[in-house]
Design a protein around this motif. Structure first.
Motif, PDB file in Angstrom:
ATOM      1  N   ASP A 139     -11.132  26.885 -30.939  1.00  0.00           N
ATOM      2  CA  ASP A 139     -10.850  25.901 -29.898  1.00  0.00           C
ATOM      3  C   ASP A 139     -12.118  25.232 -29.388  1.00  0.00           C
ATOM      4  N   LEU A 140     -13.284  25.790 -29.735  1.00  0.00           N
ATOM      5  CA  LEU A 140     -14.535  25.098 -29.395  1.00  0.00           C
ATOM      6  C   LEU A 140     -14.551  23.716 -30.050  1.00  0.00           C
ATOM      7  N   PHE A 141     -14.060  23.677 -31.291  1.00  0.00           N
ATOM      8  CA  PHE A 141     -14.050  22.418 -32.029  1.00  0.00           C
ATOM      9  C   PHE A 141     -12.646  21.816 -31.999  1.00  0.00           C
ATOM     10  N   ASP A 142     -12.059  21.731 -30.804  1.00  0.00           N
ATOM     11  CA  ASP A 142     -10.657  21.316 -30.736  1.00  0.00           C
ATOM     12  C   ASP A 142     -10.545  19.814 -30.486  1.00  0.00           C
ATOM     13  N   LEU A 143     -10.877  19.048 -31.504  1.00  0.00           N
ATOM     14  CA  LEU A 143     -10.725  17.590 -31.393  1.00  0.00           C
ATOM     15  C   LEU A 143      -9.893  17.140 -32.568  1.00  0.00           C
ATOM     16  N   THR A 144      -9.150  16.077 -32.396  1.00  0.00           N
ATOM     17  CA  THR A 144      -8.435  15.555 -33.563  1.00  0.00           C
ATOM     18  C   THR A 144      -9.463  14.934 -34.479  1.00  0.00           C
ATOM     19  N   SER A 145      -9.204  15.088 -35.764  1.00  0.00           N
ATOM     20  CA  SER A 145     -10.179  14.581 -36.733  1.00  0.00           C
ATOM     21  C   SER A 145     -10.131  13.065 -36.763  1.00  0.00           C
ATOM     22  N   GLY A 146     -11.304  12.439 -36.736  1.00  0.00           N
ATOM     23  CA  GLY A 146     -11.321  10.972 -36.718  1.00  0.00           C
ATOM     24  C   GLY A 146     -11.834  10.404 -38.014  1.00  0.00           C
ATOM     25  N   VAL A 147     -11.384   9.251 -38.354  1.00  0.00           N
ATOM     26  CA  VAL A 147     -11.878   8.555 -39.539  1.00  0.00           C
ATOM     27  C   VAL A 147     -12.479   7.253 -39.039  1.00  0.00           C
ATOM     28  N   GLY A 148     -13.495   6.738 -39.730  1.00  0.00           N
ATOM     29  CA  GLY A 148     -14.172   5.521 -39.264  1.00  0.00           C
ATOM     30  C   GLY A 148     -13.191   4.414 -38.937  1.00  0.00           C
ATOM     31  N   THR A 149     -13.304   3.845 -37.753  1.00  0.00           N
ATOM     32  CA  THR A 149     -12.371   2.779 -37.380  1.00  0.00           C
ATOM     33  C   THR A 149     -12.792   1.484 -38.045  1.00  0.00           C
ATOM     34  N   LEU A 150     -11.859   0.569 -38.114  1.00  0.00           N
ATOM     35  CA  LEU A 150     -12.137  -0.667 -38.828  1.00  0.00           C
ATOM     36  C   LEU A 150     -12.677  -1.753 -37.896  1.00  0.00           C
ATOM     37  N   SER A 151     -12.869  -1.392 -36.613  1.00  0.00           N
ATOM     38  CA  SER A 151     -13.286  -2.443 -35.680  1.00  0.00           C
ATOM     39  C   SER A 151     -14.723  -2.897 -35.959  1.00  0.00           C
ATOM     40  N   GLY A 152     -15.482  -2.092 -36.707  1.00  0.00           N
ATOM     41  CA  GLY A 152     -16.853  -2.497 -37.059  1.00  0.00           C
ATOM     42  C   GLY A 152     -17.850  -2.031 -36.020  1.00  0.00           C
ATOM     43  N   SER A 153     -19.115  -1.881 -36.455  1.00  0.00           N
ATOM     44  CA  SER A 153     -20.132  -1.335 -35.546  1.00  0.00           C
ATOM     45  C   SER A 153     -20.698  -2.443 -34.668  1.00  0.00           C
ATOM     46  N   TYR A 154     -21.509  -2.035 -33.700  1.00  0.00           N
ATOM     47  CA  TYR A 154     -22.115  -2.962 -32.746  1.00  0.00           C
ATOM     48  C   TYR A 154     -22.998  -3.984 -33.472  1.00  0.00           C
ATOM     49  N   VAL A 155     -22.901  -5.246 -33.086  1.00  0.00           N
ATOM     50  CA  VAL A 155     -23.708  -6.307 -33.709  1.00  0.00           C
ATOM     51  C   VAL A 155     -24.654  -6.881 -32.654  1.00  0.00           C
ATOM     52  N   ALA A 156     -25.945  -6.860 -32.956  1.00  0.00           N
ATOM     53  CA  ALA A 156     -26.931  -7.395 -32.011  1.00  0.00           C
ATOM     54  C   ALA A 156     -26.868  -8.925 -32.034  1.00  0.00           C
ATOM     55  N   PRO A 157     -27.182  -9.578 -30.911  1.00  0.00           N
ATOM     56  CA  PRO A 157     -27.206 -11.059 -30.931  1.00  0.00           C
ATOM     57  C   PRO A 157     -28.296 -11.560 -31.882  1.00  0.00           C
ATOM     58  N   LYS A 158     -28.088 -12.769 -32.408  1.00  0.00           N
ATOM     59  CA  LYS A 158     -29.062 -13.311 -33.374  1.00  0.00           C
ATOM     60  C   LYS A 158     -30.418 -13.536 -32.686  1.00  0.00           C
ATOM     61  N   ALA A 159     -31.480 -13.236 -33.459  1.00  0.00           N
ATOM     62  CA  ALA A 159     -32.843 -13.465 -32.941  1.00  0.00           C
ATOM     63  C   ALA A 159     -33.557 -14.390 -33.918  1.00  0.00           C
ATOM     64  N   VAL A 160     -34.553 -15.126 -33.434  1.00  0.00           N
ATOM     65  CA  VAL A 160     -35.313 -16.029 -34.333  1.00  0.00           C
ATOM     66  C   VAL A 160     -36.264 -15.176 -35.161  1.00  0.00           C
ATOM     67  N   TRP A 161     -36.089 -15.197 -36.477  1.00  0.00           N
ATOM     68  CA  TRP A 161     -36.931 -14.419 -37.386  1.00  0.00           C
ATOM     69  C   TRP A 161     -38.092 -15.261 -37.927  1.00  0.00           C
ATOM     70  N   LEU A 162     -37.813 -16.542 -38.149  1.00  0.00           N
ATOM     71  CA  LEU A 162     -38.852 -17.416 -38.705  1.00  0.00           C
ATOM     72  C   LEU A 162     -38.859 -18.704 -37.893  1.00  0.00           C
ATOM     73  N   PRO A 163     -39.854 -18.908 -37.003  1.00  0.00           N
ATOM     74  CA  PRO A 163     -39.876 -20.130 -36.192  1.00  0.00           C
ATOM     75  C   PRO A 163     -40.188 -21.363 -37.048  1.00  0.00           C
ATOM     76  N   ALA A 164     -39.685 -22.510 -36.636  1.00  0.00           N
ATOM     77  CA  ALA A 164     -39.841 -23.746 -37.409  1.00  0.00           C
ATOM     78  C   ALA A 164     -41.314 -24.097 -37.638  1.00  0.00           C
ATOM     79  N   MET A 165     -42.168 -23.829 -36.634  1.00  0.00           N
ATOM     80  CA  MET A 165     -43.574 -24.234 -36.777  1.00  0.00           C
ATOM     81  C   MET A 165     -44.282 -23.455 -37.893  1.00  0.00           C
TER      82      MET A 165
END
Length: 950
Positions: free
Chosen positions: A702-728
């Motif tokens: 009962d220490l490990f009494d959790l229902t078994s989960g499978v990866g959800t399809l909602s997708g992982s956290y996505v960071a906001p876009k950042a500028v990787w290569l400036p125009a200059m």
């Protein structure tokens, strides 16, 4: 008159007077004034107001005055960076002074002024000094590079100073070579992956030549550098050993220990059949013995190192037992350490000598020392079987002295002797029982109770003896309570008719009246065993015990190998790897001994790559093919189940015994993987969950009494876009982006903006090799030409089958983007959670076994402050990023989540997340991570923080 006069002034208008004296025309008066300023500075007075006046005194030919001004400058440059720039011209001028002492003084001071504004001005003078004709200036400049690197690493790399340092290793002057090695080692420590000291046989030859002629500290730097080298074969290892051996006779103990470290490391590569191997063993003993004639503090350091050497190669000192005999005036810390080494060296040949000595020690006045001596006698009995009888009679003699602490220690070790040699020395039990009343220490009481319970059938009044202990049951320590419970159950199984009342009394005390969970659990297990199946109880409780091993306190072999590589450092004194006590672990590299050569007897195959050497481009983050855990975790452990995956994982977790045997059953020969591990569950009940998809509940799990989960399809956290290569930087092309993981696939979401005046076409993208083999899974497709001021969004699918090379930092990705105008380069850091795979939920039993199996030094602790989520929300959010909660429990009001995740390259990371309720809307979290590749822990923690806080 001495310089003390400068410290005795008590005038009030002191600063004003000093200012006038510093601006005096008389050289002597100026010098006196500067000395007074330095004296005031030394005693802690603030004389920074005199900065411009002191700096004016730099323009002098007097070397003593110059030194004083430079001393002042080093102290106050940080608080007065703008003023310090005034001194730059003088540095530049002094670096070209005809006197090499002044040139060296200037470059040394430059390195000590830790002010960013000034560093770039100092590059030119430093470059000249690194190529100076005088070796004294060059050696000073070499150290200055390391100091400058600490202030501004990028600047040093850009200016090419590291290459100049590497060239100095070939310098004609040995002191310059030693300082260059010291500087490069220092820099390499803070950048472990930089491979600055790229040693080869030619450079090793130069270092060995310089070794004979440089100062003692120079020799230590060179020897430490040699210890990190991996010879290509045993002949090269022997050649290096031959040239290092003369250092063993050096007067400085640090040089001796550094030489011993090199020899111990390279001996691994020598065959034991070689004549030279035997010669080397003989040569190693005298210098180690000589170290023991130094003062006590040095002796202690030497003894701690000898302790490691004796565990690795006892044959080196096997004939030197006498030097470890204790002297009457040795401090206690030296005595205890010598005692430890005596036991390690004890053998049939010298045991008589050792026992006579130990018996002498047991009559000393120092209580701690006497205790250890009595224990040592017991350890000798266990280690050298032929001496056991003599040891037992010696211990009985000591018990007759009736000295309380001697008697208690003797009883503790006699218990171990009974475990090692059953049915041999039980005749002494009567003597032990006579001393029952004098025992007041928990360990001695527990040992005596064990003896009474184990040999109850030979002791007529065993029940009375145990009953006497039972009277103060609640006042005893846990150790004694547990031992008493087991002993009375043993007594009951041997004499059931006479002791029924006694066993009921102890079971009631242990289960109903105790609040200690360990004691209560053991009580219930015994109670159920006795009430359901007394025959099984007899088999369990009175089972034959395995003999105890000789040396229980030996250091674990892989740790010992690592510590041998750190001989002569703090790690060898603490007997812990540096990662265990160096804060932040900056630059701590795990070292290990080279593999044995094929000719020496060894279980290792000759192909095994040395742990310290990189094999090809394979970074050490990726588990090796032979990594048992890596292979084990990739096996398909469950039976083939037709039905939802939920049911499959439920049956696996419910059916495996939580208390042990999980790994054995998983690795057994049965095709299904779980086979007959349904402990006492009837076949129909065991099969039910496969149909119903419900976990089997078990009282133990009962220490490990959790229902078994499978990866959800909602997708992982996505960071906001950042500028990787400036125009200059890209002729008008601006690239922003982020990384996403959706339903098992990784993509790079790019936004390309044309800020130029011409149309852009023909786009292509390429990644450099990286730590996890990230590579584009398809070409970069921009369907229409990109017009000026136009923006296009593209999702580039990625895979992880590209070339692998360990990057610094680990999650660094170098990208090249081409279009019709040019090729542009940029680098970005990808969040590690996009590499967490969907099948990262570990079996519970496997989690327990793996957590225990991963060494403690691989555990990293982190804090996540002000997390805005409660336990349930945090668990759900982490699960959507493929961090799976395997278990949850509440300990003293804190929620504990046990979690696992798996990276795309098969590395597993296990986590314990402790949630401390704080402010109702913000929680403080403590995260413990365990992983076979500890370098990923920091990045996994960053992923946790990112996911939980966004």
């Amino acid at each position: 008159m001495t310089d003390s006069k400068y410290f005795t002034t008590t005038k009030k208008g002191e600063i004003f007077e000093l200012k006038a004296e510093l601006n005096s025309d008389k050289k002597e008066k100026k010098k006196e004034a500067v000395k007074k300023v330095i004296a005031s500075m030394t005693v802690g007075k603030d004389v920074s107001a005199l900065f411009p006046d002191v700096v004016n005194c730099m323009q002098t030919d007097n070397l003593e005055l110059k030194k004083l001004v430079y001393l002042y400058l080093m102290n106050y440059a940080k608080s007065q960076p703008d003023m310090a720039i005034m001194a730059v011209n003088t540095f530049v001028k002094d670096c070209e002074d005809p006197n090499p002492l002044i040139r060296a003084l200037a470059v040394r001071t430059m390195g000590c002024i830790r002010v960013d504004k000034i560093t770039e001005y100092l590059c030119e003078p430093l470059r000249k000094c690194l190529k100076d004709e005088d070796p004294y200036v060059r050696k000073t400049a070499a150290v200055c590079v390391a100091k400058l690197h600490d202030i501004n690493a990028q600047l040093v790399e850009d200016q090419g100073f590291l290459d100049t340092l590497k060239d100095l290793i070939s310098d004609s002057n040995p002191m310059v070579v030693a300082n260059a090695v010291a500087a490069l080692s220092e820099i390499a420590e803070s950048h472990p992956s930089s491979n600055l000291l790229d040693l080869n046989p030619q450079s090793i030859n130069k270092l060995l030549t310089a070794l004979n002629e440089c100062t003692e500290w120079g020799q230590i730097f060179i020897l430490d550098c040699l210890a990190n080298y991996m010879p290509k074969d045993d002949r090269e290892a022997q050649s290096i050993c031959e040239r290092v051996t003369p250092r063993l006779s050096h007067a400085n103990s640090a040089v001796v220990l550094s030489a011993v470290k090199v020899l111990m490391k390279f001996m691994e590569m020598l065959s034991k059949d070689l004549d030279y191997y035997g010669t080397l063993l003989k040569k190693l003993a005298p210098p180690l013995v000589t170290l023991l004639s130094a003062e006590p503090e040095l002796q202690y350091v030497a003894l701690r190192n000898i302790n490691l050497i004796v565990q690795k190669r006892p044959e080196i000192l096997k004939h030197e037992m006498k030097v470890f005999f204790v002297k009457y005036n040795d401090p206690i810390y030296v005595k205890l350490e010598k005692l430890d080494i005596m036991i390690r060296l004890a053998s049939q040949a010298n045991i008589a000598q050792v026992l006579a000595e130990l018996k002498e020690y047991a009559t000393e006045v120092d209580v701690d020392f006497v205790r250890k001596a009595v224990r040592a006698i017991g350890r000798c009995a266990i280690k050298v079987e032929q001496s056991a009888e003599r040891c037992v009679s010696t211990l009985l003699d000591l018990i007759q002295t009736k000295v309380n602490y001697v008697v208690q220690e003797a009883i503790v070790v006699i218990k171990d002797i009974f475990r090692k040699y059953p049915n041999k020395y039980e005749s002494v039990i009567a003597t032990l029982c006579e001393n029952l009343d004098s025992l007041d220490e928990p360990e001695a009481r527990a040992a005596m109770i064990w003896i009474v319970g184990e040999y109850a059938e030979r002791i007529d009044n065993a029940d009375e003896l145990l009953e006497s202990f039972l009277e103060g049951f609640h006042d005893e320590s846990t150790q004694v309570q547990l031992q008493l419970l087991t002993a009375i159950v043993k007594l009951f199984l041997k004499k059931p008719t006479e002791t029924q009342e006694l066993v009921q009394q102890v079971l009631s005390l242990a289960t109903q009246d105790s609040d200690n969970p360990d004691l209560r659990d053991r009580g219930y297990i015994y109670w159920r065993l006795l009430s359901t199946d007394p025959v099984a109880a007899k088999e369990v409780v009175l089972a034959e015990k395995p003999l105890i091993s000789e040396e229980t306190d030996l250091i674990e072999p892989t740790l010992l190998d690592e510590l041998i590589c750190y001989i002569g450092t703090l790690a060898s004194v603490y007997h812990k790897p540096p990662s265990a006590f160096v804060e932040g672990g900056r630059g701590v590299v795990h070292k290990s001994l080279p593999p044995r050569t094929a000719s020496s007897e060894s279980t290792e195959s000759p192909e095994t790559a040395p742990a310290g050497a990189p094999s090809g481009d394979q970074p050490d983050v990726i588990p090796a093919q032979g990594d048992l855990l890596g292979d084990l975790l990739n096996l398909d452990l469950g039976p083939p189940v037709s039905g939802p995956p939920l049911a499959a994982s439920s049956i696996q977790m419910g059916a495996v015994d939580l208390l042990g045997g999980g790994l054995d059953s998983l690795m057994g020969d049965e095709p299904e993987g779980i086979g007959d591990t349904n402990f006492g569950v009837p076949p129909a009940a065991a099969a039910a969950p496969a149909r119903l998809g419900a976990p089997i509940s078990s009282g133990l799990s009962d220490l490990f009494d959790l229902t078994s989960g499978v990866g959800t399809l909602s997708g992982s956290y996505v960071a906001p876009k950042a500028v990787w290569l400036p125009a200059m930087k890209a002729k008008g092309l601006e690239i922003s982006g982020t990384f996403t993981r959706q339903v098992g696939s990784i993509s790079m979401d790019l936004q390309l903006t044309n800020k130029a005046l011409q149309v852009m076409t023909d786009f292509a993208i390429q990644f450099n090799r990286n730590s996890f083999g990230l590579a584009p899974a398809a070409p970069l497709q921009v369907h229409a030409p990109l017009s000026p001021n136009q923006t296009v969004e593209i999702s580039l699918p990625l895979n992880t089958v590209g070339s692998v090379m360990k990057m610094e930092p680990l999650n660094n990705l170098q990208v090249a983007v081409k279009n019709n105008i040019d090729v542009f380069y940029f680098s970005t850091l990808y969040p590690l959670h996009v590499l967490f795979v969907e099948d990262g939920k570990m079996d519970r039993q496997m989690f327990l076994a793996t957590w225990k199996d991963i060494p403690n030094e691989n555990e990293a602790q982190f804090q996540i402050r002000d997390c805005p989520l409660n336990t349930e929300a945090a668990s759900g959010k982490l699960q959507s990023s493929n961090i799976f909660t395997i278990a949850k429990r509440n300990v003293e009001g804190q929620d504990m989540l046990y979690q696992s995740l798996k990276l795309t390259n098969g590395i597993w990371v296990l986590a314990e997340l402790r949630i401390q309720p704080g402010n109702p809307s913000f929680m403080d979290l403590e995260l413990s991570l365990k992983c076979r590749a500890p370098e990923v822990s920091q990045h996994v923690y960053q992923a946790y923080e990112t996911i939980l806080k966004n």
